[in-house]
Design an enzyme around this catalytic site. Structure first.
Site, PDB file in Angstrom:
ATOM      1  N   HIS A 110       0.858  -1.178   0.000  1.00 26.66           N
ATOM      2  CA  HIS A 110       0.000   0.000   0.000  1.00 26.66           C
ATOM      3  C   HIS A 110       0.898   1.233   0.000  1.00 26.66           C
ATOM      4  O   HIS A 110       1.865   1.297   0.773  1.00 26.66           O
ATOM      5  CB  HIS A 110      -0.906  -0.005   1.238  1.00 26.66           C
ATOM      6  N   GLU A 144      -9.680  -6.294   7.382  1.00 30.76           N
ATOM      7  CA  GLU A 144      -9.818  -4.832   7.362  1.00 30.76           C
ATOM      8  C   GLU A 144      -8.958  -4.263   6.228  1.00 30.76           C
ATOM      9  O   GLU A 144      -7.801  -4.688   6.058  1.00 30.76           O
ATOM     10  CB  GLU A 144      -9.342  -4.280   8.710  1.00 30.76           C
ATOM     11  N   LEU A 145      -9.512  -3.298   5.477  1.00 32.76           N
ATOM     12  CA  LEU A 145      -8.814  -2.757   4.301  1.00 32.76           C
ATOM     13  C   LEU A 145      -7.468  -2.118   4.678  1.00 32.76           C
ATOM     14  O   LEU A 145      -7.404  -1.300   5.596  1.00 32.76           O
ATOM     15  CB  LEU A 145      -9.709  -1.707   3.618  1.00 32.76           C
TER      16      LEU A 145
HETATM   17  C1  GRF Z   1       1.229   0.835  -6.383  1.00 35.66           C
HETATM   18  O1  GRF Z   1       1.507   2.150  -6.000  1.00 35.66           O
HETATM   19  C2  GRF Z   1       0.693   0.043  -5.239  1.00 35.66           C
HETATM   20  O2  GRF Z   1       1.253   0.393  -4.013  1.00 35.66           O
HETATM   21  C3  GRF Z   1      -0.759   0.450  -5.274  1.00 35.66           C
HETATM   22  O3  GRF Z   1      -1.082   0.514  -6.632  1.00 35.66           O
HETATM   23  C4  GRF Z   1       0.087   0.781  -7.380  1.00 35.66           C
HETATM   24  C5  GRF Z   1       0.229  -0.348  -8.351  1.00 35.66           C
HETATM   25  O4  GRF Z   1       1.249  -0.131  -9.264  1.00 35.66           O
HETATM   26  N1  GRF Z   1      -1.553  -0.462  -4.493  1.00 35.66           N
HETATM   27  P1  GRF Z   1       1.726  -1.335 -10.211  1.00 35.66           P
HETATM   28  O5  GRF Z   1       0.483  -1.906 -10.875  1.00 35.66           O
HETATM   29  O6  GRF Z   1       2.422  -2.349  -9.360  1.00 35.66           O
HETATM   30  O7  GRF Z   1       2.628  -0.680 -11.207  1.00 35.66           O
END
Ligand code: GRF
Length: 209
Positions: A110, A144-145
């Protein structure tokens, strides 16, 4: 026995690419056995297929409700017999039953310093809050998200004049470092969860500054 990794994506898949490449180049005791997307248009699917990886699409739009989507997604994932499920930019909320099925063997990344800013638009919200540092978090997934035992975090500065785009690019570069590292620890059996906290067996630093 090699660990079997299934990676779930929704878009370009740059974190997926980083994990696939590190796995091959560093000779992990693991293989990426499939890349599964919830959108047929996910850009990362073409990269994975060109690399000879199995790909599959479970289009969330084809299902009436979350439970039906989750059930089909689990069926497809399980057909690859994974020991680890990696969410890499997978933009669907997963139901509690689905999450429990993969408890202790599903990771997510995340783009914020959790527990700050779960959910969407993290970089914009961090700018609006006047944060001086932001980052990314790899964590075990719980119902939980954007929540769960934290495996590794990266911290980057917020610079004068930063926009959502410049900040997300700076954080993304660190995601490509910490996510492969965290997955490597998992497949080598170097992670355990004690009382809701992750312990790294070698005592390696779990923060990238
Ligand atoms: C990343 O910033 C990840 O943390 C978020 O969505 C983005 C996905 O990028 N959950 P990618 O598809 O891995 O290039």
């Amino acid at each position: 026995m090699k660990q079997r990794i299934v990676i779930l994506i929704s878009g370009r898949g740059s974190n997926m690419e980083a994990i696939v490449q590190h796995c091959a180049e560093e000779g992990w005791p693991a293989e990426v056995v499939a890349v599964v997307a919830n959108k047929p248009t996910a850009g990362g699917l073409a990269w994975a297929a060109a690399r000879g990886l199995a790909t599959a699409v479970v289009d969330h739009k084809a299902f009436q409700d979350r439970a039906a989507f989750d059930a089909e997604l689990a069926r497809v994932i399980d057909s690859f017999e994974p020991t680890l499920v990696v969410l890499a930019g997978f933009m669907r909320i997963l139901g509690a039953d689905f999450v429990r099925r993969y408890e202790g063997r599903m990771l997510n990344i995340h783009p914020s310093l959790l527990p700050a800013f779960p959910g969407l638009h993290t970089h914009q919200r961090a700018l609006e809050a006047g944060c001086k540092a932001v980052g990314a978090t790899v964590h075990f997934v719980t119902p939980e998200l954007d929540h769960g035992p934290i495996v590794m975090q990266s911290v980057v500065p917020v610079m004068a004049g930063d926009t959502e785009d410049t900040l997300s690019a700076r954080v993304l570069r660190t995601e490509h470092v910490i996510y492969p590292l965290a997955v490597r620890w998992f497949v080598k059996g170097q992670l355990r969860v004690e009382g809701g906290l992750v312990v790294q067996a070698d005592g390696a630093s779990q923060v990238l500054m």
